[in-house]
Design a protein around this motif. Structure first.
Motif, short mmCIF file in Angstrom:
data_model
loop_
_atom_site.label_atom_id
_atom_site.label_comp_id
_atom_site.label_asym_id
_atom_site.label_seq_id
_atom_site.Cartn_x
_atom_site.Cartn_y
_atom_site.Cartn_z
N GLU A 48 0.84 -1.21 0.00
CA GLU A 48 0.00 0.00 0.00
C GLU A 48 0.87 1.25 0.00
O GLU A 48 0.57 2.23 -0.68
N ALA A 49 1.95 1.20 0.80
CA ALA A 49 2.86 2.36 0.87
C ALA A 49 3.48 2.63 -0.50
O ALA A 49 3.59 3.78 -0.93
N ILE A 50 3.86 1.53 -1.20
CA ILE A 50 4.46 1.68 -2.54
C ILE A 50 3.43 2.28 -3.50
O ILE A 50 3.73 3.18 -4.27
N LYS A 51 2.19 1.76 -3.41
CA LYS A 51 1.12 2.27 -4.27
C LYS A 51 0.91 3.76 -4.04
O LYS A 51 0.79 4.55 -4.98
N LYS A 52 0.85 4.12 -2.74
CA LYS A 52 0.63 5.54 -2.38
C LYS A 52 1.75 6.41 -2.94
O LYS A 52 1.51 7.48 -3.47
N THR A 53 2.99 5.92 -2.77
CA THR A 53 4.13 6.69 -3.26
C THR A 53 4.03 6.89 -4.77
O THR A 53 4.28 7.97 -5.28
N ARG A 54 3.64 5.78 -5.46
CA ARG A 54 3.53 5.87 -6.92
C ARG A 54 2.46 6.89 -7.31
O ARG A 54 2.67 7.72 -8.19
N LEU A 55 1.29 6.82 -6.62
CA LEU A 55 0.20 7.75 -6.93
C LEU A 55 0.60 9.18 -6.63
O LEU A 55 0.26 10.11 -7.36
N LYS A 56 1.36 9.33 -5.54
CA LYS A 56 1.78 10.65 -5.10
C LYS A 56 2.64 11.34 -6.17
O LYS A 56 2.56 12.53 -6.40
N TRP A 57 3.49 10.53 -6.84
CA TRP A 57 4.42 11.10 -7.82
C TRP A 57 3.87 11.08 -9.24
O TRP A 57 4.40 11.77 -10.11
N LEU A 58 2.84 10.24 -9.46
CA LEU A 58 2.33 10.06 -10.82
C LEU A 58 1.87 11.39 -11.44
O LEU A 58 2.29 11.73 -12.55
N LEU A 59 1.05 12.14 -10.71
CA LEU A 59 0.48 13.38 -11.26
C LEU A 59 1.56 14.45 -11.50
O LEU A 59 1.66 14.97 -12.62
N PRO A 60 2.41 14.77 -10.47
CA PRO A 60 3.43 15.80 -10.74
C PRO A 60 4.39 15.44 -11.86
O PRO A 60 4.74 16.29 -12.68
#
Lengths: 188, 187
Positions: free
Chosen positions: A87-99
């Motif tokens: 979940e942490a990896i997913k969140k990190t990916r989502l966090k960086w995906l947009l910027p």
């Protein structure tokens, strides 16, 4: 060397493998025949067999009642941590995906706009109607297709820009090449 | 279907999400593994902890499991590596016993009742355990796998990562060492 010719000392070295059943049949027969005749090796074999029996005197233990419960708790704990990590990896990916994607799009438009505007900056827009498109196509041609982010692409892009600008200059002024690259192309 | 194929089938079922598959592995191997580790470590509670770690590792690698080696060999290899790590961590490997220390320990064990034909079973077990634990690490592993787990020299060589002839030599030397250590029992 055949075991036939071996002395007792060498037979003794094979007795351990002999009682473990790890000797091939021809050698096993040779050792068996030797043991029948040699009381020293026979004695040694009997000691080894007794020792094996003695070692087997150690009783087996049974797993305690809490063994499996403890194991399943460890497994559940590991699965929980694994899920948390995922979940942490997913969140990190989502966090960086947009910027990151926004930055990519902006960078692309900046380069594209720069490519469109650069002939205007040099005053070459009035030469032909299709000049800006011609310029963009030339500037982005011959880029490294396999890895679009390769640094060589920036160099290619700059070279192509220079050549395209030079061609604009040549068509507008009817003069020769000033960048040096076009002359090389003609030579080739 | 051979026993080995059954194990592989069970692991594939576990990989596929069959919850009962792991129970089957436990049922089949928990006792042999716990005893193998117990004979190596000599401490029941620690042996159970390490056994749990062995099966936890099997569970963890269910998704990446590939039947390249025999399942039981792989399992014993994990157990052996964990035992070696544990022994090195606590740094109290019995290999550290000097000859005198070991004979004193053996004397202590046998002094309460002199060694007679009716030697107490527990005492005898203790003597065997001490003698086994005084063997060098590789000799002890090889001998334990042969005598108690009935593994072939080929399997032992795969578990220890050495040649078959090296295993033969290790077991031979282990037996010679034990013969010296246990020689007083003949008296």
């Amino acid at each position: 060397m055949s075991l036939n010719r071996l002395n007792c000392e060498k037979i003794k070295r094979k007795l351990s493998a002999y009682i473990d059943g790890e000797i091939n049949i021809p050698k096993k027969d040779i050792i068996s025949n030797h043991i029948e005749k040699c009381h020293i090796c026979k004695g040694e074999l009997s000691v080894l067999i007794k020792q094996n029996d003695l070692l087997r005197e150690i009783k087996n233990i049974e797993p305690s009642l809490g063994f499996r419960t403890g194991l399943w708790e460890k497994i559940k704990e590991w699965e929980r941590l694994k899920q948390e990590n995922e979940e942490a990896i997913k969140k990190t990916r989502l966090k960086w995906l947009l910027p990151v994607s926004a930055f990519g799009v902006i960078a692309f438009f900046v380069i594209f706009a720069f490519t469109l505007l650069i002939p205007l900056a040099y005053g070459f827009s009035s030469v032909k109607k299709h000049e800006p498109i011609y310029f963009v196509v030339n500037a982005f041609s011959s880029l490294h297709q396999k890895n679009i982010l390769a640094p060589i692409n920036l160099i290619n892009y700059c070279n192509n820009c220079c050549k395209a600008l030079c061609k604009c200059y040549q068509s507008k002024t009817n003069k020769g090449c000033i960048c040096g690259g076009c002359e090389n192309e003609h030579k080739n | 279907m051979s026993i080995e194929n059954q194990d592989v089938e069970i692991m594939i079922a576990l990989k596929g999400g069959d919850a009962t598959a792991f129970e089957k592995i436990l049922k089949k191997y928990e006792k042999p593994i716990i005893n193998y580790i117990y004979r190596f470590i000599g401490d029941r509670a620690e042996a159970e902890d390490i056994t749990q770690e062995v099966f936890l590792r099997v569970y963890k690698s269910k998704d990446s499991y590939k039947p390249t080696a025999k399942f039981s060999t792989w399992l014993y290899k994990i157990a052996t590596n964990l035992c070696i790590d544990y022994k090195r961590k606590i740094n109290r490997d019995a290999i550290g016993y000097s000859g005198t220390e070991l004979s004193n320990k053996l004397k202590d064990t046998t002094s309460s009742n002199p060694v007679e034909s009716s030697l107490e079973r527990e005492q005898l077990e203790e003597i065997i355990k001490i003698s086994l634990s005084s063997l060098p690490e590789n000799q002890r592993i090889a001998l334990t796998l042969k005598v108690y787990e009935n593994k072939s020299y080929q399997e032992i060589s795969e578990i220890l990562g050495c040649s078959v002839s090296a295993v033969e030599s290790l077991i031979f030397r282990a037996r010679q060492n034990l013969k010296e250590k246990l020689s007083f029992l003949k008296q």
